[in-house]
Design a protein around this motif. Structure first.
Motif, PDB file in Angstrom:
ATOM      1  N   ARG A  98       0.998  -1.396   0.514  1.00  0.00           N
ATOM      2  CA  ARG A  98      -0.239  -0.291  -0.125  1.00  0.00           C
ATOM      3  C   ARG A  98       0.819   1.811  -0.266  1.00  0.00           C
ATOM      4  N   GLY A  99       2.515   1.124   0.272  1.00  0.00           N
ATOM      5  CA  GLY A  99       3.269   2.413   0.251  1.00  0.00           C
ATOM      6  C   GLY A  99       3.520   2.512  -1.182  1.00  0.00           C
ATOM      7  N   SER A 100       4.386   3.555  -1.883  1.00  0.00           N
ATOM      8  CA  SER A 100       4.549   4.029  -2.204  1.00  0.00           C
ATOM      9  C   SER A 100       5.459   3.304  -3.117  1.00  0.00           C
ATOM     10  N   VAL A 101       6.277   3.063  -4.906  1.00  0.00           N
ATOM     11  CA  VAL A 101       7.500   2.708  -5.417  1.00  0.00           C
ATOM     12  C   VAL A 101       8.228   4.011  -6.384  1.00  0.00           C
ATOM     13  N   TYR A 102       8.989   3.684  -5.869  1.00  0.00           N
ATOM     14  CA  TYR A 102      10.099   3.988  -6.824  1.00  0.00           C
ATOM     15  C   TYR A 102      11.050   3.620  -7.569  1.00  0.00           C
ATOM     16  N   MET A 103      11.232   3.646  -8.940  1.00  0.00           N
ATOM     17  CA  MET A 103      12.578   2.408  -9.416  1.00  0.00           C
ATOM     18  C   MET A 103      13.287   3.763 -10.054  1.00  0.00           C
ATOM     19  N   ILE A 104      14.446   4.029 -10.208  1.00  0.00           N
ATOM     20  CA  ILE A 104      14.938   4.814 -10.812  1.00  0.00           C
ATOM     21  C   ILE A 104      16.386   4.234 -12.045  1.00  0.00           C
ATOM     22  N   ASN A 123      11.977   2.680 -22.749  1.00  0.00           N
ATOM     23  CA  ASN A 123      10.843   1.293 -23.157  1.00  0.00           C
ATOM     24  C   ASN A 123      11.078   0.693 -21.386  1.00  0.00           C
ATOM     25  N   GLN A 124      12.349   1.083 -20.327  1.00  0.00           N
ATOM     26  CA  GLN A 124      11.747   0.477 -19.237  1.00  0.00           C
ATOM     27  C   GLN A 124      10.661   1.952 -18.643  1.00  0.00           C
ATOM     28  N   GLU A 125      10.498   2.971 -18.627  1.00  0.00           N
ATOM     29  CA  GLU A 125       9.975   3.354 -18.122  1.00  0.00           C
ATOM     30  C   GLU A 125       8.812   3.220 -18.262  1.00  0.00           C
ATOM     31  N   GLN A 126       8.389   3.294 -20.114  1.00  0.00           N
ATOM     32  CA  GLN A 126       7.214   3.000 -20.068  1.00  0.00           C
ATOM     33  C   GLN A 126       6.034   1.567 -19.067  1.00  0.00           C
ATOM     34  N   TRP A 127       7.083   0.262 -19.652  1.00  0.00           N
ATOM     35  CA  TRP A 127       6.958  -0.792 -19.130  1.00  0.00           C
ATOM     36  C   TRP A 127       7.181  -0.750 -17.871  1.00  0.00           C
ATOM     37  N   VAL A 128       7.393   0.009 -16.672  1.00  0.00           N
ATOM     38  CA  VAL A 128       7.478  -0.118 -15.150  1.00  0.00           C
ATOM     39  C   VAL A 128       6.370   0.802 -14.368  1.00  0.00           C
ATOM     40  N   ASN A 129       6.030   1.874 -15.561  1.00  0.00           N
ATOM     41  CA  ASN A 129       5.209   2.580 -14.893  1.00  0.00           C
ATOM     42  C   ASN A 129       3.346   1.912 -15.712  1.00  0.00           C
ATOM     43  N   ALA A 130       3.455   0.562 -16.541  1.00  0.00           N
ATOM     44  CA  ALA A 130       2.346   0.238 -16.876  1.00  0.00           C
ATOM     45  C   ALA A 130       1.893  -1.298 -15.780  1.00  0.00           C
ATOM     46  N   TYR A 131       3.053  -1.729 -15.590  1.00  0.00           N
ATOM     47  CA  TYR A 131       3.188  -2.498 -14.707  1.00  0.00           C
ATOM     48  C   TYR A 131       2.464  -2.241 -12.973  1.00  0.00           C
ATOM     49  N   LEU A 132       3.428  -0.549 -12.868  1.00  0.00           N
ATOM     50  CA  LEU A 132       2.883  -0.455 -11.318  1.00  0.00           C
ATOM     51  C   LEU A 132       1.623  -0.364 -11.742  1.00  0.00           C
ATOM     52  N   ARG A 133       0.673   0.201 -12.552  1.00  0.00           N
ATOM     53  CA  ARG A 133      -0.574   0.400 -13.312  1.00  0.00           C
ATOM     54  C   ARG A 133      -1.537  -0.758 -12.972  1.00  0.00           C
ATOM     55  N   ASP A 134      -0.913  -0.847 -13.871  1.00  0.00           N
ATOM     56  CA  ASP A 134      -1.964  -2.090 -14.109  1.00  0.00           C
ATOM     57  C   ASP A 134      -2.330  -3.487 -14.099  1.00  0.00           C
ATOM     58  N   SER A 135      -0.708  -4.475 -13.473  1.00  0.00           N
ATOM     59  CA  SER A 135      -0.985  -5.458 -12.095  1.00  0.00           C
ATOM     60  C   SER A 135      -0.676  -5.435 -11.011  1.00  0.00           C
ATOM     61  N   GLY A 140       3.409   4.810  -7.817  1.00  0.00           N
ATOM     62  CA  GLY A 140       4.534   5.333  -7.400  1.00  0.00           C
ATOM     63  C   GLY A 140       4.714   5.239  -9.164  1.00  0.00           C
ATOM     64  N   ALA A 141       5.966   5.579  -9.489  1.00  0.00           N
ATOM     65  CA  ALA A 141       6.552   5.551 -10.602  1.00  0.00           C
ATOM     66  C   ALA A 141       7.981   5.115 -11.209  1.00  0.00           C
ATOM     67  N   TYR A 142       8.863   5.447 -12.527  1.00  0.00           N
ATOM     68  CA  TYR A 142       9.943   5.460 -12.701  1.00  0.00           C
ATOM     69  C   TYR A 142      10.323   6.643 -12.924  1.00  0.00           C
ATOM     70  N   LEU A 143      10.960   7.307 -12.279  1.00  0.00           N
ATOM     71  CA  LEU A 143      11.937   8.489 -12.103  1.00  0.00           C
ATOM     72  C   LEU A 143      13.115   8.827 -12.232  1.00  0.00           C
ATOM     73  N   PRO A 144      13.800   9.752 -13.103  1.00  0.00           N
ATOM     74  CA  PRO A 144      13.383  11.206 -13.565  1.00  0.00           C
ATOM     75  C   PRO A 144      12.349  10.197 -15.123  1.00  0.00           C
ATOM     76  N   SER A 145      11.632  11.126 -15.797  1.00  0.00           N
ATOM     77  CA  SER A 145      10.557  10.132 -16.759  1.00  0.00           C
ATOM     78  C   SER A 145      11.254  11.305 -18.188  1.00  0.00           C
ATOM     79  N   GLY A 146      11.309  10.179 -19.217  1.00  0.00           N
ATOM     80  CA  GLY A 146      12.280  10.977 -20.530  1.00  0.00           C
ATOM     81  C   GLY A 146      13.609  10.674 -21.205  1.00  0.00           C
ATOM     82  N   ALA A 147      13.874  10.170 -19.656  1.00  0.00           N
ATOM     83  CA  ALA A 147      15.780   9.987 -20.305  1.00  0.00           C
ATOM     84  C   ALA A 147      15.833  11.309 -19.718  1.00  0.00           C
ATOM     85  N   LEU A 148      15.885  12.275 -18.917  1.00  0.00           N
ATOM     86  CA  LEU A 148      15.887  13.215 -19.132  1.00  0.00           C
ATOM     87  C   LEU A 148      17.006  12.978 -17.414  1.00  0.00           C
ATOM     88  N   PRO A 149      17.706  13.595 -16.887  1.00  0.00           N
ATOM     89  CA  PRO A 149      18.328  13.840 -15.572  1.00  0.00           C
ATOM     90  C   PRO A 149      17.331  14.502 -14.122  1.00  0.00           C
TER      91      PRO A 149
END
Length: 354
Positions: A98-104, A123-135, A140-149
């Motif tokens: 029930r807590g938050s999950v972040y992957m960098i 690719n990894q960002e899209q996959w992780v965000n979809a898995y956290l949301r749907d499965s 949570g989220a994969y951060l930072p987004s967009g291959a940005l720093p």
């Protein structure tokens, strides 16, 4: 066997910032370099057991989420690839959390610093965000987004703020590979925007009386493999005509060491900002596959990089008085607890292996 926890006291802010007798507690799990196994290994299974009790804890995966080259841009439809299995090994143990999950990101997620690394990261960002949301259906989220720093700021709890940084972006940029950039800005302008933004956000957070945690894949000092001092071969590759081999990509391994030019520039600028703030901060990282706690000029650095493998320390740092805790024998993760009691910030940490 678990190493004993060590408690540090930070007298960061006057009690007037907090209501009388207020006690707040935030639990954070730090899991680094966990992308080596296609099924949950010892550390991940131990994490699964631990978070049953810490149901609202924040979990941060500190990069190198898929060895050896991140997530391939060609993911087969209807077939689970080895890369996906490695991601699922980490994230599936969080089902029901029930807590938050972040992957960098880490350097291996950037296609191990090769061409098209920015595509691999997205690719990894899209996959992780979809898995956290749907499965998993967790926040949570994969951060930072967009291959940005970054920097990406998250308020974990009242008075406790997390800044997430993609440290490999700076090394990837230095190696003349494509990285994400802000709209209409060059790589150099994107980098300067990062440092200007981070400095402003640190100042604003300090004025609000917040405790700051910085999460990145690369540490600023290490007693492990990546903390090796500059030697002749590194000097030749970096500062003589032999650097042509670096431009050709031959220094991908060397570039991941603290004293290499791109890494050092990132390290020095972040160190400078943290010192200039005049407050005590926490920085958490992976990269070296062991557990380390360092007393820094500006606070505390924790390396928790043995989520799926471990590596030995280099002897030249083992007697450094700044190295407070260490373990290079076990795979594991770190449980970080931050309590606020009448305005006093109390940090405790435990390296857990079972």
């Amino acid at each position: 066997m678990n190493t004993p926890s060590l408690v540090l006291l930070f007298f960061l802010f006057p009690a007037s910032f907090f209501s009388s007798s207020q006690i707040d507690s935030t639990v954070i799990y730090l899991v680094g370099d966990a992308g080596n196994d296609t099924a949950p290994g010892k550390a991940l299974l131990a994490l699964k057991k631990r978070i049953v009790k810490d149901t609202s804890a924040t979990i941060i995966f500190l990069g190198d989420n898929v060895y050896p080259h991140g997530m391939n841009e060609q993911i087969a439809d209807g077939k689970i690839t080895p890369e996906e299995k490695k991601m699922m090994a980490q994230l599936s143990v969080l089902k029901g959390h029930r807590g938050s999950v972040y992957m960098i990101p880490g350097n291996h997620d950037w296609k191990a610093q090769r061409r098209n690394g920015a595509v691999w990261i997205q690719n990894q960002e899209q996959w992780v965000n979809a898995y956290l949301r749907d499965s998993l259906k967790v926040n949570g989220a994969y951060l930072p987004s967009g291959a940005l720093p970054g920097p990406h700021s998250v308020l974990l709890s009242p008075g406790l703020r997390l800044f997430i940084i993609d440290s490999q972006w700076f090394i990837q940029k230095r190696s003349h590979k494509k990285v994400g950039t802000l709209a209409g800005k060059s790589k150099r302008e994107t980098e300067e925007f990062f440092w200007t933004t981070l400095e402003a956000e640190i100042l604003a957070a300090v004025l609000r009386g917040e405790q700051l945690i910085f999460a990145a894949h690369h540490p600023l000092i290490s007693a492990g493999t990546h903390g090796a001092p500059m030697k002749l071969v590194r000097f030749m590759v970096n500062y003589t005509p032999f650097q042509i081999f670096g431009l050709m990509g031959a220094n991908r391994v060397l570039s991941q060491n603290v004293n290499q030019p791109g890494y050092k520039n990132y390290k020095d600028r972040l160190n400078g900002l943290l010192k200039e703030s005049g407050k005590s901060h926490i920085l958490v990282a992976g990269h070296d596959h062991n557990f380390q706690v360092w007393k820094m000029e500006w606070g505390t650095q924790i390396i928790s990089g043995s989520g799926s493998k471990n590596s030995k320390f280099r002897k030249h740092y083992l007697h450094d008085p700044r190295l407070l805790e260490r373990n290079d024998s076990d795979e594991g993760f770190t449980r970080l607890v931050i309590r606020t009691i009448d305005g006093t910030q109390i940090l405790s940490y435990e390296f857990l292996t079972n």
